[in-house]
Motif scaffolding. Structure first.
Motif, PDB file in Angstrom:
ATOM      1  N   HIS A  91       0.844  -1.201   0.000  1.00 51.30           N
ATOM      2  CA  HIS A  91       0.000   0.000   0.000  1.00 51.30           C
ATOM      3  C   HIS A  91       0.875   1.245   0.000  1.00 51.30           C
ATOM      4  CE1 HIS A  91       0.713  -0.573   4.316  1.00 51.30           C
ATOM      5  NE2 HIS A  91       0.033   0.528   4.646  1.00 51.30           N
ATOM      6  N   HIS A 148       0.987   3.938   2.189  1.00 53.02           N
ATOM      7  CA  HIS A 148       1.430   4.682   3.363  1.00 53.02           C
ATOM      8  C   HIS A 148       2.950   4.856   3.283  1.00 53.02           C
ATOM      9  CE1 HIS A 148      -2.291   4.034   6.097  1.00 53.02           C
ATOM     10  NE2 HIS A 148      -2.224   5.291   5.716  1.00 53.02           N
ATOM     11  N   HIS A 159       5.757   2.405   4.013  1.00 53.23           N
ATOM     12  CA  HIS A 159       5.842   1.207   3.168  1.00 53.23           C
ATOM     13  C   HIS A 159       6.391   1.503   1.771  1.00 53.23           C
ATOM     14  CE1 HIS A 159       3.577  -1.551   5.904  1.00 53.23           C
ATOM     15  NE2 HIS A 159       3.268  -0.364   6.404  1.00 53.23           N
ATOM     16  N   HIS A 177      -7.996  -1.505   6.507  1.00 51.08           N
ATOM     17  CA  HIS A 177      -6.988  -0.506   6.853  1.00 51.08           C
ATOM     18  C   HIS A 177      -7.463   0.853   6.340  1.00 51.08           C
ATOM     19  CE1 HIS A 177      -3.111   0.706   8.236  1.00 51.08           C
ATOM     20  NE2 HIS A 177      -2.598   0.959   7.053  1.00 51.08           N
ATOM     21  N   ASP A 213      -0.711  -4.305   7.082  1.00 50.67           N
ATOM     22  CA  ASP A 213      -1.394  -3.393   7.999  1.00 50.67           C
ATOM     23  C   ASP A 213      -2.895  -3.703   8.008  1.00 50.67           C
ATOM     24  OD1 ASP A 213       1.092  -2.300   8.117  1.00 50.67           O
ATOM     25  OD2 ASP A 213       0.465  -0.239   7.714  1.00 50.67           O
TER      26      ASP A 213
HETATM   27 ZN   LIG Z   1      -0.528   1.434   6.608  1.00 50.78          ZN
END
Ligand SMILES: [Zn+2]
Length: 265
Positions: A73, A75, A78, A165, A186
């Motif tokens: 993903h 974020h 990451h 998430h 996550d």
């Molecule tokens: Zn995340």
């Protein structure tokens, strides 16, 4: 230098911390099997993380050896190292094959225009489509939700599952020669996701964190002992760093063999 058994799936954590950690690097790891070197998520500082973990493990793995990148993903903890990774591979020259990049199709354009294009792109107006520009750096493998994929090594295959998430994100099960690693990625506390992960898994890597977008430790501590024995924790908040935990955390630079297990749990 250490040699790994090519018949076995290995896991090497590069980072084990959460998005706000000051004790660790952000969560990321390598999966090594046969000739495949799969990088799961690319935080910054990617190069330093790779160097420190591989040196600690006694392995010789460089950026050029990575065959596949799995981006779960967008974020920042990451994906903030992906620009560095792409640059390093570009500078490696044409003799190094392009790495595959596996990510959700719905995030591909966003990734290019918000994170990579400002640095790697040609400036405006773009001459080609974003897919064409990205294909200079990666062999793109855009995934539908729930779609699985094979890595460069056809025997190392992934199934994915969308997590609960705050942003679109997937966890996965990775299979190689009868052994299975499952990774929550996550997720808020989600028993259905855990059931899916636990199915035939020889090792479950599960995140832990603050209630809301993450899974509170208390929920994991309440799981049956047989399940907890197969589980290691990752995405650690600093507050858990010195605590006794109901299952051990992964450690940066510690190499794990994923072995087919039998029996209960
Ligand atoms: Zn995340």
């Amino acid at each position: 230098m250490r040699e790994l058994d090519s018949e076995v799936l290995h896991l090497l954590p590069l980072g084990v911390g959460d998005a706000f950690t000051t004790r660790y690097y952000h969560t990321s790891f390598l999966l090594l099997a046969g000739g495949a070197v799969v990088l799961v998520d690319v935080p910054a500082p990617f190069g330093k993380m790779l160097r420190e973990a591989t040196e600690k493990a006694g392995l010789r793995v460089s950026t050029e050896d990575i065959t596949d990148v799995v981006l779960t993903h967008l974020h920042r903890d990451h994906c903030n190292g992906l620009e560095e990774f792409a640059y390093r591979r570009m500078l490696a020259g044409e003799g190094v094959p392009l790495p595959r990049l596996h990510l959700l199709d719905e995030l591909t354009e966003l990734l290019w225009y918000t994170r990579l294009e400002p640095s790697l792109g040609p400036g405006f107006p773009p001459a080609e489509s974003f897919e064409e520009r990205m294909s200079e750096f990666f062999l793109l493998n855009p995934l539908d939700r729930g779609q699985g994929f094979a890595t460069e090594l056809a025997e190392l295959v992934f199934e994915t599952r969308i997590t609960r998430h705050s942003k679109p994100c997937f966890g996965f099960r990775a299979d190689y020669r009868g052994a299975r690693l499952a990774y929550s990625c996550d997720t808020e506390w989600d028993p259905e996701h855990l059931d899916w992960l636990a199915e035939d898994a020889d090792l479950i890597v599960h995140e832990v964190g603050e209630e809301g977008p993450h899974t509170p430790l208390e929920k994991l501590a309440g799981l049956p002992p047989g399940l907890r024995r197969r589980m290691r924790l990752v995405h650690l908040p600093d507050a858990l760093a010195d605590r006794d935990l109901p299952m051990p955390p992964l450690r940066q630079g510690e190499i794990l063999s994923i072995q087919k297990r039998g029996g209960e749990g």
